[in-house]
Write a protein that holds these residues in place. Sequence first.
Motif, PDB file in Angstrom:
ATOM      1  N   UNK A   1       0.829  -1.198   0.000  1.00  0.00           N
ATOM      2  CA  UNK A   1       0.000   0.000   0.000  1.00  0.00           C
ATOM      3  C   UNK A   1       0.870   1.258   0.000  1.00  0.00           C
ATOM      4  N   UNK A   2       1.918   1.277   0.832  1.00  0.00           N
ATOM      5  CA  UNK A   2       2.805   2.437   0.918  1.00  0.00           C
ATOM      6  C   UNK A   2       3.523   2.642  -0.416  1.00  0.00           C
ATOM      7  N   UNK A   3       3.955   1.554  -1.059  1.00  0.00           N
ATOM      8  CA  UNK A   3       4.629   1.663  -2.360  1.00  0.00           C
ATOM      9  C   UNK A   3       3.706   2.255  -3.408  1.00  0.00           C
ATOM     10  N   UNK A   4       2.447   1.852  -3.399  1.00  0.00           N
ATOM     11  CA  UNK A   4       1.477   2.376  -4.353  1.00  0.00           C
ATOM     12  C   UNK A   4       1.281   3.873  -4.161  1.00  0.00           C
ATOM     13  N   UNK A   5       1.175   4.317  -2.934  1.00  0.00           N
ATOM     14  CA  UNK A   5       1.013   5.742  -2.646  1.00  0.00           C
ATOM     15  C   UNK A   5       2.250   6.513  -3.096  1.00  0.00           C
ATOM     16  N   UNK A   6       3.429   5.947  -2.852  1.00  0.00           N
ATOM     17  CA  UNK A   6       4.675   6.601  -3.266  1.00  0.00           C
ATOM     18  C   UNK A   6       4.744   6.723  -4.781  1.00  0.00           C
ATOM     19  N   UNK A   7       4.370   5.688  -5.505  1.00  0.00           N
ATOM     20  CA  UNK A   7       4.384   5.711  -6.966  1.00  0.00           C
ATOM     21  C   UNK A   7       3.394   6.750  -7.492  1.00  0.00           C
ATOM     22  N   UNK A   8       2.198   6.764  -6.933  1.00  0.00           N
ATOM     23  CA  UNK A   8       1.183   7.749  -7.350  1.00  0.00           C
ATOM     24  C   UNK A   8       1.689   9.166  -7.082  1.00  0.00           C
ATOM     25  N   UNK A   9       2.316   9.360  -5.932  1.00  0.00           N
ATOM     26  CA  UNK A   9       2.869  10.664  -5.586  1.00  0.00           C
ATOM     27  C   UNK A   9       3.943  11.087  -6.579  1.00  0.00           C
ATOM     28  N   UNK A  10       4.812  10.178  -6.967  1.00  0.00           N
ATOM     29  CA  UNK A  10       5.873  10.476  -7.939  1.00  0.00           C
ATOM     30  C   UNK A  10       5.285  10.823  -9.310  1.00  0.00           C
ATOM     31  N   UNK A  11       4.280  10.092  -9.732  1.00  0.00           N
ATOM     32  CA  UNK A  11       3.645  10.358 -11.027  1.00  0.00           C
ATOM     33  C   UNK A  11       2.997  11.741 -11.022  1.00  0.00           C
ATOM     34  N   UNK A  12       2.312  12.070  -9.955  1.00  0.00           N
ATOM     35  CA  UNK A  12       1.671  13.384  -9.851  1.00  0.00           C
ATOM     36  C   UNK A  12       2.727  14.492  -9.862  1.00  0.00           C
ATOM     37  N   UNK A  13       3.800  14.308  -9.105  1.00  0.00           N
ATOM     38  CA  UNK A  13       4.857  15.323  -9.037  1.00  0.00           C
ATOM     39  C   UNK A  13       5.540  15.508 -10.392  1.00  0.00           C
ATOM     40  N   UNK A  14       5.852  14.419 -11.072  1.00  0.00           N
ATOM     41  CA  UNK A  14       6.496  14.520 -12.386  1.00  0.00           C
ATOM     42  C   UNK A  14       5.557  15.126 -13.421  1.00  0.00           C
ATOM     43  N   UNK A  15       4.277  14.815 -13.320  1.00  0.00           N
ATOM     44  CA  UNK A  15       3.291  15.423 -14.222  1.00  0.00           C
ATOM     45  C   UNK A  15       3.218  16.929 -13.994  1.00  0.00           C
ATOM     46  N   UNK A  16       3.250  17.343 -12.731  1.00  0.00           N
ATOM     47  CA  UNK A  16       3.229  18.772 -12.406  1.00  0.00           C
ATOM     48  C   UNK A  16       4.470  19.466 -12.951  1.00  0.00           C
ATOM     49  N   UNK A  17       5.621  18.821 -12.859  1.00  0.00           N
ATOM     50  CA  UNK A  17       6.848  19.404 -13.414  1.00  0.00           C
ATOM     51  C   UNK A  17       6.733  19.568 -14.925  1.00  0.00           C
ATOM     52  N   UNK A  18       6.210  18.556 -15.589  1.00  0.00           N
ATOM     53  CA  UNK A  18       6.027  18.639 -17.040  1.00  0.00           C
ATOM     54  C   UNK A  18       5.064  19.750 -17.414  1.00  0.00           C
ATOM     55  N   UNK A  19       3.990  19.867 -16.669  1.00  0.00           N
ATOM     56  CA  UNK A  19       3.010  20.923 -16.924  1.00  0.00           C
ATOM     57  C   UNK A  19       3.633  22.299 -16.693  1.00  0.00           C
ATOM     58  N   UNK A  20       4.478  22.400 -15.689  1.00  0.00           N
ATOM     59  CA  UNK A  20       5.150  23.660 -15.392  1.00  0.00           C
ATOM     60  C   UNK A  20       6.018  24.111 -16.568  1.00  0.00           C
ATOM     61  N   UNK A  21       6.597  23.160 -17.277  1.00  0.00           N
ATOM     62  CA  UNK A  21       7.432  23.494 -18.439  1.00  0.00           C
ATOM     63  C   UNK A  21       6.573  24.005 -19.590  1.00  0.00           C
ATOM     64  N   UNK A  22       5.448  23.372 -19.863  1.00  0.00           N
ATOM     65  CA  UNK A  22       4.659  23.705 -21.060  1.00  0.00           C
ATOM     66  C   UNK A  22       3.614  24.797 -20.845  1.00  0.00           C
ATOM     67  N   UNK A  23       3.357  25.175 -19.602  1.00  0.00           N
ATOM     68  CA  UNK A  23       2.258  26.100 -19.326  1.00  0.00           C
ATOM     69  C   UNK A  23       2.483  27.493 -19.926  1.00  0.00           C
ATOM     70  N   UNK A  24       3.724  27.911 -20.080  1.00  0.00           N
ATOM     71  CA  UNK A  24       4.014  29.238 -20.628  1.00  0.00           C
ATOM     72  C   UNK A  24       4.215  29.229 -22.141  1.00  0.00           C
TER      73      UNK A  24
END
Length: 92
Positions: A1-24
């Motif tokens: 369960x903890x691993x799943x939460x960590x993976x989901x957290x990493x995916x969300x964080x990396x998606x946010x970083x990608x969005x931060x690059x393309x938003x401008x």
Amino acid sequence: MINTIKIISEVIALSALGLNVVISLPQTFKILKTKNSKGVSAFSFISIVILQIITVLHGYFHHDIALMIGMLLAAIVNTILVSLIFTYRPKI
């Protein structure tokens, strides 16, 4: 369960970083196309670049390569945008 939460957290964080690059990008392309930066706040984008550089340094000191690269790319895009804002300012 903890691993799943960590993976989901990493995916969300990396998606946010990608969005931060393309938003401008749409604003950047609009200025390039119209050769006009009227109504675009240089102060706002300079502030964003400063915050992104601070976040790059945070990533460096915490050995977070993904954070460093993501924010560095976003800072580069926004620095280009700031230069375009000043290059295509309406002449008074």
